[in-house]
Write a protein that holds these residues in place. Sequence first.
Motif, PDB file in Angstrom:
ATOM      1  N   VAL A   1       4.020   2.907   6.501  1.00 30.91           N
ATOM      2  CA  VAL A   1       2.462   2.129   6.942  1.00 30.91           C
ATOM      3  C   VAL A   1       1.411   2.479   6.851  1.00 30.91           C
ATOM      4  CG1 VAL A   1       3.934   0.240   7.836  1.00 30.91           C
ATOM      5  CG2 VAL A   1       2.398   1.651   9.387  1.00 30.91           C
ATOM      6  N   PRO A   2       0.127   2.226   6.662  1.00 31.41           N
ATOM      7  CA  PRO A   2      -1.007   3.424   6.365  1.00 31.41           C
ATOM      8  C   PRO A   2      -1.312   3.538   7.474  1.00 31.41           C
ATOM      9  CG  PRO A   2      -1.098   1.461   4.827  1.00 31.41           C
ATOM     10  CD  PRO A   2       0.303   1.195   5.864  1.00 31.41           C
ATOM     11  N   GLU A   3      -1.788   4.802   8.089  1.00 33.92           N
ATOM     12  CA  GLU A   3      -1.939   4.942   9.491  1.00 33.92           C
ATOM     13  C   GLU A   3      -3.214   4.344   9.593  1.00 33.92           C
ATOM     14  OE1 GLU A   3      -1.302   9.763   9.476  1.00 33.92           O
ATOM     15  OE2 GLU A   3      -3.389   8.941   8.516  1.00 33.92           O
ATOM     16  N   SER A   4      -4.071   3.909   9.079  1.00 34.90           N
ATOM     17  CA  SER A   4      -4.927   2.372   9.528  1.00 34.90           C
ATOM     18  C   SER A   4      -3.987   1.605  10.725  1.00 34.90           C
ATOM     19  CB  SER A   4      -5.629   2.663   8.922  1.00 34.90           C
ATOM     20  OG  SER A   4      -5.648   1.108   8.027  1.00 34.90           O
ATOM     21  N   ALA A   5      -2.650   1.134  10.499  1.00 40.29           N
ATOM     22  CA  ALA A   5      -1.668   0.156  10.926  1.00 40.29           C
ATOM     23  C   ALA A   5      -1.578   0.307  12.363  1.00 40.29           C
ATOM     24  CB  ALA A   5      -1.155  -0.767   9.559  1.00 40.29           C
ATOM     25  N   VAL A   6      -1.442   1.861  12.780  1.00 40.55           N
ATOM     26  CA  VAL A   6      -0.921   2.371  13.765  1.00 40.55           C
ATOM     27  C   VAL A   6      -2.417   2.196  15.280  1.00 40.55           C
ATOM     28  CG1 VAL A   6       0.195   3.586  15.157  1.00 40.55           C
ATOM     29  CG2 VAL A   6       1.057   3.135  13.015  1.00 40.55           C
ATOM     30  N   LEU A   7      -2.199   1.363  15.928  1.00 43.59           N
ATOM     31  CA  LEU A   7      -2.958   2.132  17.243  1.00 43.59           C
ATOM     32  C   LEU A   7      -1.890   2.578  18.175  1.00 43.59           C
ATOM     33  CD1 LEU A   7      -4.955  -1.262  17.581  1.00 43.59           C
ATOM     34  CD2 LEU A   7      -5.810   1.046  16.297  1.00 43.59           C
ATOM     35  N   ASP A   8      -2.552   4.289  18.314  1.00 44.96           N
ATOM     36  CA  ASP A   8      -1.906   5.552  18.547  1.00 44.96           C
ATOM     37  C   ASP A   8      -2.721   5.396  20.208  1.00 44.96           C
ATOM     38  OD1 ASP A   8      -0.466   6.969  20.046  1.00 44.96           O
ATOM     39  OD2 ASP A   8      -0.355   8.279  17.643  1.00 44.96           O
ATOM     40  N   SER A   9      -2.403   4.801  21.317  1.00 44.42           N
ATOM     41  CA  SER A   9      -2.712   4.914  23.004  1.00 44.42           C
ATOM     42  C   SER A   9      -2.144   6.606  23.263  1.00 44.42           C
ATOM     43  CB  SER A   9      -2.939   4.252  23.881  1.00 44.42           C
ATOM     44  OG  SER A   9      -1.105   3.783  23.650  1.00 44.42           O
ATOM     45  N   GLY A  10      -1.525   7.145  22.699  1.00 44.60           N
ATOM     46  CA  GLY A  10      -0.905   8.231  23.661  1.00 44.60           C
ATOM     47  C   GLY A  10       0.299   7.996  24.458  1.00 44.60           C
TER      48      GLY A  10
END
Length: 450
Positions: free
Chosen positions: A307-316
């Motif tokens: 998936v594109p990086e913009s599709a992932v919300l990474d909170s840590g």
Amino acid sequence: MKRFFLMMLSVFTVLNIVLFSELTFAQMDQMKGMAGGKMPMPAPGNNTPEGQVPVMLTPHKQKLVGVKTQPVRQKTMNKLIRAIGRVAYNERTLTTVTTKIEGWIEDLTIDATGMAVKKGKALFSVYSPKLLQTQEEYLLAISSAKKMNNKMGSGVMAQASRKRLLLWDVKPAQIQRLEKRGEVIRALPVLSPASGIVTEKMALNGMYVKPGMALYKIADLSQVWVLVDIYEHELPWIKTGQMAELTLTSLPGEFFKGKITYIYPYLNEESRTATIRIELDNKKGQFKPGMYANVALSIEAAEGLLVPESAVLDSGLRQVAFVRQAGGRFEPRVITIGLRLNNEVQVLSGLAEGEAVVTHGTFLIDSESKLMASMEGMMGLVGMGDWKMEGSKMGGMEGMDMGGMNMDDKKMDGMDMNRGDQKIDGMPMGQSPPMKMKEMNMKDMPEQKK
């Protein structure tokens, strides 16, 4: 007094209900396609992150937010590493010219750096008294051996003199010429030990030299090295034997292939990079030491869901993606990610091939999801989970029992339950007067049902 406090608690509860209801209906007014004023609360899935719920967005609101989606794809991940390389000499082909005997340089043939030399060609001649004496001894021993027919050790003396000449780098061909000539050679030529280009020249005409003194440095440029600095986090992808593609600014449009032959086992502490070595054939001399080359390493990493990086919300702590479903429903999913390559992310779990994930407008949908989850939680705290809200005003709330207290029929002296719709002397329209506790008559308070 007890009844008074019970009544005040009921009034406070009603005010909070009114406040939460207005917030709820303000949110509902922004959503079209609702029937009877009921807010749709989609049931969360198994992978829904804590503190979030699915979101319903109308096509109009999706357009305003700028929502874009892209399907989850199964493909092979190719990592492309680009770097700048420096063309350098092949250290295995570097040669230093020295002498093993002291003397003076004469007849300097190679008199400038950059000159091409061939193996076995004369670089200069050296006059050495020791070398001259050994030549005389060798010629005398040969002559004596012939006259005495190798008797009394004359042959042994000739062999010892010959061996001494060989140890001083006098070539067998030169010794053979000495034998034919029968006379000593005053200044014996020093021959080049390798073919290549003279990169350094210290020899000068008439200079006195000692054993071990460096006089020339010769480099064979038929094969060169390209040294490339690779960042620390890219090192796991680099292996010896991989092919690299190189281009030169001086030769636009031409591509060259080279092989990684060595990865240096240490890092540059300042740049946090490690050096890799690429070997190139340079028969035409196109690569010159000191040049810069653009290096591209295309590495086939692994196969998986991308998936594109913009599709992932990474909170840590967790990674979340929003999956688009039928009817404008966007479901948050907790996913597990793997490699990050070329603006794409490998998904190990949480998504299936073909599902559409949000790539633009993700942060706004995430905020909407958290807001709706918070509102749902607040309504649960005040007991509104089973109420049916109809309309945008508090006309009536089913399931609510005020314990015999009718807010429409009863009035309290000094307290106005309206929201400032009536004008009071000395106060502007829309502002409610403060409650005066001392004006309330406890006798007028209604009996509370037990």
